[in-house]
Design a protein around this motif. Structure first.
Motif, PDB file in Angstrom:
ATOM      1  N   LEU A  87       0.840  -1.192   0.000  1.00  0.00           N
ATOM      2  CA  LEU A  87       0.000   0.000   0.000  1.00  0.00           C
ATOM      3  C   LEU A  87       0.881   1.250   0.000  1.00  0.00           C
ATOM      4  N   ILE A  88       0.393   2.287  -0.658  1.00  0.00           N
ATOM      5  CA  ILE A  88       1.185   3.499  -0.874  1.00  0.00           C
ATOM      6  C   ILE A  88       0.604   4.636  -0.049  1.00  0.00           C
ATOM      7  N   TYR A  89       1.442   5.266   0.757  1.00  0.00           N
ATOM      8  CA  TYR A  89       1.041   6.433   1.532  1.00  0.00           C
ATOM      9  C   TYR A  89       1.656   7.677   0.892  1.00  0.00           C
ATOM     10  N   ASP A  97      -6.570  18.030  -1.383  1.00  0.00           N
ATOM     11  CA  ASP A  97      -7.588  17.865  -0.351  1.00  0.00           C
ATOM     12  C   ASP A  97      -7.737  16.389   0.001  1.00  0.00           C
ATOM     13  N   HIS A  98      -7.327  16.034   1.211  1.00  0.00           N
ATOM     14  CA  HIS A  98      -7.398  14.639   1.652  1.00  0.00           C
ATOM     15  C   HIS A  98      -8.837  14.141   1.776  1.00  0.00           C
ATOM     16  N   GLN A  99      -9.782  15.052   2.001  1.00  0.00           N
ATOM     17  CA  GLN A  99     -11.153  14.604   2.241  1.00  0.00           C
ATOM     18  C   GLN A  99     -11.830  14.061   0.990  1.00  0.00           C
ATOM     19  N   ILE A 100     -11.356  14.456  -0.188  1.00  0.00           N
ATOM     20  CA  ILE A 100     -11.984  13.949  -1.414  1.00  0.00           C
ATOM     21  C   ILE A 100     -11.288  12.701  -1.944  1.00  0.00           C
ATOM     22  N   ALA A 101     -10.187  12.291  -1.315  1.00  0.00           N
ATOM     23  CA  ALA A 101      -9.366  11.221  -1.885  1.00  0.00           C
ATOM     24  C   ALA A 101     -10.020   9.837  -1.891  1.00  0.00           C
ATOM     25  N   GLU A 133     -13.732   7.488  11.724  1.00  0.00           N
ATOM     26  CA  GLU A 133     -12.533   8.275  11.459  1.00  0.00           C
ATOM     27  C   GLU A 133     -12.659   8.963  10.104  1.00  0.00           C
ATOM     28  N   ALA A 134     -12.352  10.248  10.071  1.00  0.00           N
ATOM     29  CA  ALA A 134     -12.397  11.000   8.821  1.00  0.00           C
ATOM     30  C   ALA A 134     -11.102  10.785   8.042  1.00  0.00           C
ATOM     31  N   PRO A 135     -11.151  10.965   6.713  1.00  0.00           N
ATOM     32  CA  PRO A 135      -9.907  10.903   5.941  1.00  0.00           C
ATOM     33  C   PRO A 135      -8.924  11.971   6.409  1.00  0.00           C
ATOM     34  N   LYS A 136      -7.676  11.574   6.583  1.00  0.00           N
ATOM     35  CA  LYS A 136      -6.605  12.481   6.986  1.00  0.00           C
ATOM     36  C   LYS A 136      -5.392  12.204   6.102  1.00  0.00           C
ATOM     37  N   PRO A 137      -4.498  13.168   5.968  1.00  0.00           N
ATOM     38  CA  PRO A 137      -3.304  12.906   5.151  1.00  0.00           C
ATOM     39  C   PRO A 137      -2.540  11.665   5.589  1.00  0.00           C
ATOM     40  N   GLU A 138      -2.570  11.360   6.896  1.00  0.00           N
ATOM     41  CA  GLU A 138      -1.789  10.227   7.387  1.00  0.00           C
ATOM     42  C   GLU A 138      -2.513   8.885   7.277  1.00  0.00           C
TER      43      GLU A 138
END
Length: 362
Positions: A87-89, A97-101, A133-138
Motif C-alpha cells: 500500500l502506498i502512503y 484535499d485529503h477529504q476527497i481522496a 474516522e475521517a480521511p486524513k493525510p496520514e
C-alpha cells in the motif's frame, strides 16, 4: 468587441487538450508545450526559464513591459512510503484535499508511464459508527493491486513518484465548465485567448506584452518569483480563480459574496496597485463588462504578490475567475465569466499607455 461568443471551436479544442493533460507542480513542461503550441501564431517569440515558466512575447524590443499572467501547475500527491503489503502512503504536492481522496482513481507517474491505482477506504459495513474516522493525510492510502512492496517496485513506482487524478473536461448545462485543474489552467487559457484576439483584431500595442504562464504557484508563488526577475515588468495583470461562495457550508460574512456567472472578480488588497485597479474597473464600466469585487486581507495568495513586490515594486492587479469546489476534481466555472475575464484583460491592455507609472504622486 462583438457580443458574440469569443470562444471558437479551435479555442475550445485547445482548452480540452490543455486541461486533460496532467501538469502537477514541478512537472508542468508537457502542458507548457501544449500552451506554447497554441500561442505560437499570436506572438513574436518565447522565453522559458530553468524551472519551466513560459512567456510568449509581443513587441519584445519595447522598453515598457506589461505582463498578463496565469499559473500552469495543478495540485497533486507524492509517493511518500510503500508498506510491506504494497500500500502506498502519500504527501501533498500543493494543497491537495485529503477529504476527497477515498475511492478516487489515480495516475501514478513513473519512468515507464502511467500506473493506475485507487485511494482505498474501509467499507461502511466495517467502520465503528461510534467513532468514525475521517480521511486524513496520514490515513489515506493508494492500492495499485499489489501484495508486496517488491510488486509495487516492479511497476516502476518509488518514493517521489508524482500522483494525479485522471478526471477530464466536460460541460454541464451548456455553460458550466467542469474539470480538475481549472485552478489555474483557466488562467493560461484566458491569457492565450487575449493574445489571439489582439492578433485577429490587428491591434498594435505601444509596449511589450509578456503573456506569462508561471509554474509552481501552488507551493508558494515560486515560478512567478523567478520569472518576474527575468522579465522586469512595469505592469502585471494576474488572473487566477476565486471561490464562488453561494454553495452550502460557506460563510459569506467571512468569505464575501462571489457567484459564478456574475462576472470577473476585481481584487482589493495592499498588493493591488490602486490606480491600475481603477483603470480596470473603469474599463469594465465603459465596456459594460459585469464584474464583482473582493477584499483580501494582507496577501492575495496569488502570483499578484510575487509580481507586486519584485524589482522595487511593479504596478500589479488581480482579476479572478469565480470557481466552485476549488481543489477538487469537479472544479466548475461559468462560460460567461471566462469570456468576460478575457474581454476585460483585452480592453484594459488597449487603455494602458506606454510609460505609464500609475504613480500616486502625479
Amino acid at each position: 468587441m462583438s457580443k458574440k461568443s469569443i470562444l471558437n471551436k479551435k479555442s475550445m479544442a485547445f482548452l480540452e487538450a490543455y486541461l486533460n493533460n496532467a501538469a502537477p507542480t514541478g512537472y508542468e513542461w508537457d502542458g507548457q508545450k501544449i500552451w506554447m503550441d497554441y500561442l505560437k501564431p499570436y506572438v513574436d517569440t518565447f522565453i522559458t526559464d530553468t524551472y519551466g515558466s513560459a512567456v510568449g512575447i509581443i513587441n519584445p524590443k519595447a522598453n515598457y513591459k506589461v505582463v498578463i499572467e496565469g499559473h500552469a501547475d495543478e495540485i497533486s500527491w507524492y509517493v511518500n512510503y510503500i508498506s510491506d503489503n504494497g500500500l502506498i502512503y502519500v504527501i501533498r504536492n500543493g494543497g491537495s484535499d485529503h477529504q476527497i481522496a477515498p475511492s478516487k482513481i489515480v495516475n501514478i507517474h513513473t519512468k515507464n508511464g502511467i500506473v493506475k491505482g485507487v485511494f482505498g477506504w474501509p467499507a461502511i459495513h466495517t467502520r465503528d459508527k461510534s467513532k468514525e474516522e475521517a480521511p486524513k493525510p496520514e490515513n489515506i492510502f493508494i492500492d495499485c493491486g499489489c501484495k508486496t512492496a517488491d510488486e509495487v517496485a516492479k511497476l516502476g513506482i518509488h518514493v517521489g513518484c508524482v500522483i494525479t487524478y485522471p478526471d477530464e473536461f466536460h460541460i454541464l448545462n451548456n455553460d458550466s465548465f467542469v474539470c480538475r485543474a481549472l485552478d489555474n489552467r483557466m488562467g493560461g487559457f484566458m491569457i492565450a485567448e487575449v493574445a489571439r484576439l489582439l492578433h485577429e483584431n490587428k491591434k498594435t500595442l505601444p509596449f511589450g506584452l509578456y503573456i506569462t504562464n508561471s509554474v509552481q504557484e501552488e507551493i508558494g508563488l515560486r515560478g512567478a518569483e523567478m520569472i518576474t526577475n527575468t522579465i522586469k515588468p512595469n505592469v502585471a495583470i494576474v488572473t487566477d480563480v476565486t471561490h464562488d461562495t453561494t454553495t452550502p457550508m460557506i460563510e459569506q460574512k467571512v468569505q464575501g459574496k462571489v457567484e459564478n456567472g456574475k462576472g470577473p472578480v476585481i481584487a482589493y488588497a495592499p498588493a493591488v496597485q490602486q490606480k491600475l485597479r481603477d483603470l480596470i474597473t473603469e474599463t469594465a464600466e465603459n465596456h459594460n463588462i459585469p464584474f464583482q469585487r473582493s477584499a483580501l486581507s494582507r496577501a492575495t495568495g496569488t502570483d499578484t504578490d510575487a509580481f507586486a513586490y519584485s524589482n522595487g515594486g511593479v504596478a500589479s492587479a488581480l482579476i479572478s475567475l469565480p470557481l466552485r469546489y476549488m481543489h477538487t476534481t469537479v472544479e466548475m466555472v461559468h462560460r460567461d465569466d471566462v469570456e468576460n475575464v478575457i474581454k476585460l484583460i483585452y480592453e484594459t491592455l488597449l487603455n494602458i499607455k506606454e510609460g505609464e507609472t500609475f504613480s500616486y504622486f502625479k
